[in-house]
Design an enzyme around this catalytic site. Structure first.
Site, PDB file in Angstrom:
ATOM      1  CG  MET A 162      -1.836   1.156   1.347  1.00 19.58           C
ATOM      2  SD  MET A 162      -3.160   0.875   2.575  1.00 19.58           S
ATOM      3  CE  MET A 162      -2.238   0.495   4.052  1.00 19.58           C
ATOM      4  NE  ARG A 298      -7.171   3.826   9.573  1.00 17.28           N
ATOM      5  CZ  ARG A 298      -7.777   4.967   9.274  1.00 17.28           C
ATOM      6  NH1 ARG A 298      -9.111   5.030   9.311  1.00 17.28           N
ATOM      7  NH2 ARG A 298      -7.081   6.036   8.930  1.00 17.28           N
ATOM      8  CE1 TYR A 439       3.981   0.433   9.590  1.00 14.58           C
ATOM      9  CE2 TYR A 439       3.629  -1.410  11.064  1.00 14.58           C
ATOM     10  CZ  TYR A 439       4.374  -0.795  10.084  1.00 14.58           C
ATOM     11  OH  TYR A 439       5.481  -1.414   9.605  1.00 14.58           O
ATOM     12  CD  GLU A 440      -1.586   0.621   7.463  1.00 14.64           C
ATOM     13  OE1 GLU A 440      -2.152   1.416   6.695  1.00 14.64           O
ATOM     14  OE2 GLU A 440      -0.568  -0.017   7.152  1.00 14.64           O
ATOM     15  N   GLY A 441      -2.772   5.211   9.931  1.00 10.02           N
ATOM     16  CA  GLY A 441      -3.512   6.283  10.589  1.00 10.02           C
ATOM     17  C   GLY A 441      -3.166   6.278  12.054  1.00 10.02           C
TER      18      GLY A 441
END
Length: 599
Positions: A162, A298, A439-441
């Site tokens: 990603m 998430r 991570y991931e937001g």
């Protein structure tokens, strides 16, 4: 340091008593998810985690991944472990059967993901990103794209990444500058550089499918003008075979404080002007497509927080039973007790155990909600389940990863001075865990998502539903007898405080743009902790019923009740105390100037 052992008994308890696995097995597509099949899957997954992934965890950390001449090599044992992972069919156990997946419920797949990450978090980051790409292609890919990529991704023969972040953008994805220019054949030419790309290059899989965010000519500014592109490392021929190497490369790998074995790459696209990409989901629809992938990631990163806490806990218990120091009350003079007999060590271990079991309940429940949202025959139930899944996701990610760091730190503390020495290995869990709240937001973004979007979702229906469910459990506890009176009281107080905090946000957020952001992080912690207490209370009630029926392991079920009581008495009051920080507003945050902060 012993190898990781999967907590199968607790996993099965949660799947059968918090999640309704029996009901899931009756949904279309999940008919084969019967308890004996799931038990067998979990058993084999546990063996793979213990025997294959766990033994190379520490060596992978010490050796790390490296890049030379744009070629990345992973640590010794990684290639063989990944080959066994693919051969075992583990990569796609929840993917649709039409693409050669296992078709198992997400709730079950999450249990296996927990095992991989407990055994070896750095290794498990690779399939985590592939899973997100599978979901994005299923939701937004054309039939041709699905036929080209999905079976190889589901099997794990091909991996995926990603690509969001750029050096000038960070969490502000709308500031990205990567470009996509249309080509005459309908493909696109991608150019730009991305940073922090997990497993951006490696030799584990035959191909790597990069999902890359970029701007097309004339695209609107900000996130509205972002499109998503499939950019393979090797182009794919019409017959599915691999073609020429695409114009992309790994420029460098980041030197990190943890997850050393995971190659975190700086990726460059189009240096020679011929990086081929394929639009997915429509022009300027990139964020919608990427969020499908990111929401999957998430939840899986939340699992990583749970997983690393479980691994650290197992080692902490083992150490506390072996390490002798000091005297326990009542011991003869001159003898030393294992530190597990000291009250403060017990407090730390119980804090770990109770939070881990609460996280497991939350995350598996989140998975069940997704399963019902996608497979239940009733449209109303599907909609309600998706709303609940969306509400729980920022809690699963934010709370679990915060706790992953905190509980790994407690494990270091239990080891004392030896915890600060790399020889014991417990420090690796603390170092590895530290990336997870980022991570991931980041978890601040998770908190803003919770208060800014999820509270108002469907007119607040998911919030009202879970609060009502909590009230029911409070009443059930009160009606059960003296054994659960204190639990009922504490949970009732916490639910009341959560309702008051929620009402305050509903009332004040529309009038003050800083009101909700100021209280968002303590609110996420508060909400998650109350959900954890509620789910452990449900576990205790179920354990009591099983004990009364003479069904199950008495020692295990007794421990369930004790653990729920500990959480209620020692941890849940912390949630009630967060009412003040949630409702304080932003005045105290902005009363000090920037100059005073730096003075």
């Amino acid at each position: 340091m012993g190898e990781y052992v999967a907590p199968l008994k607790d996993m099965r308890f949660v799947l059968n008593n918090i999640v309704d696995l029996n009901a899931l097995s009756k949904l279309d597509g999940f008919e084969h998810a019967e308890s004996d099949v799931v038990d067998a899957v979990l058993e084999e997954a546990g063996k793979f985690a213990t025997n294959v992934l766990s033994p190379i965890n520490k060596s992978g950390d010490l050796q790390g991944s490296h890049v030379k001449d744009a070629v990345v090599t992973t640590p010794d044992g990684w290639i063989d472990a990944y080959a066994q992972f693919v051969e075992g069919g583990w990569n796609g156990i929840s993917a649709p059967e039409e693409f050669d997946g296992g078709g198992l419920p997400s709730a079950v797949a999450l249990a296996t993901v927990e095992m991989w990450n407990s055994a070896n978090l750095a290794f498990s980051l690779c399939p985590l990103l592939t899973q997100g790409a599978i979901e994005s292609l299923l939701a937004h890919g054309t039939e041709e794209q699905q036929q080209t990529y999905l079976k190889k991704l589901v099997s794990g023969e091909w991996a995926a990444t990603m690509n969001l972040t750029e050096s000038q953008a960070g969490s502000d994805v709308g500031a990205l500058r990567s470009k996509a220019e249309p080509a005459e054949d309908g493909s696109w030419r991608i150019s730009g550089q991305k940073i922090f790309i997990t497993y951006g290059d490696h030799e584990l899989s035959e191909n790597i499918i990069h999902l890359v965010l970029a701007r097309t000519p004339g695209a609107p500014a900000g996130t509205r003008g972002i499109s998503l592109f499939i950019v393979p490392k090797f182009l794919v021929n019409d017959d599915g075979s691999l073609g020429a190497r695409n114009d992309l490369k790994c420029v460098s790998l980041e030197e990190k404080i943890g997850i050393h074995a995971s190659p975190t790459a700086v990726m460059s696209y189009g240096d020679e002007g011929n990086c081929v990409g394929y639009l997915i989901g429509g022009e300027n629809k990139g964020m919608a497509c990427m969020f499908t992938m990111m929401n999957s990631a998430r939840l899986n990163v939340g699992v990583q927080g749970l997983a690393i806490a479980e691994r650290a806990y197992q080692q902490a218990v083992e150490y506390a039973r072996d390490r002798k120091q000091g005297q326990a009350p009542g011991m003869p003079k001159g003898e030393m007790a294992p530190i597990i007999n000291h009250a403060d060590v017990r407090r730390m271990l119980m804090t770990m155990k109770a939070n881990i079991e609460a996280m497991r309940c939350l995350i598996y429940l989140n998975g069940e909600c997704l399963d019902k949202a996608h497979h239940h025959p009733d449209e109303t139930v599907r909609a309600e389940s998706m709303g609940m899944a969306e509400l729980l996701t920022p809690m699963s990610k934010g709370w679990s990863t915060d706790l992953g760091v905190e509980l790994a730190s407690i494990a270091v503390q239990i080891h004392g001075g030896m915890g600060f020495v790399e020889e014991t290995g417990v420090g690796q869990y603390y170092r590895d865990a530290r990336i997870l709240p980022i991570y991931e937001g980041t978890n601040g973004i998770q908190a803003l998502d919770l208060v800014g979007r999820k509270l108002g979702l469907n007119g607040g229906a998911p919030v009202k539903t879970i609060l009502a469910d909590m009230d029911i459990v409070v009443q059930e506890l009160a009606q059960t007898g003296n054994e659960f009176t204190a639990m009922s009281l504490q949970l009732g107080l916490a639910v009341s405080a959560l309702k008051e905090a929620t009402d305050w946000l509903y009332t004040n957020a529309p009038n003050d743009p800083n009101a909700a952001p100021a209280g968002a992080t303590p609110y996420l912690r508060m909400f998650s902790t109350v959900v954890g207490g509620y789910l452990l209370a449900k576990s205790a009630l179920k354990a009591k019923n099983l004990l009364a029926a003479g069904d199950g392991d008495k020692g295990f079920l007794d421990a369930k009740i004790v653990t729920a009581n500990f959480f209620t008495a020692q941890i849940l009051p912390q949630a009630t105390a967060l009412l003040g920080p949630v409702t304080e507003g932003a005045n105290t945050l902005f009363a000090i100037t920037e100059e005073q902060l730096s003075a």
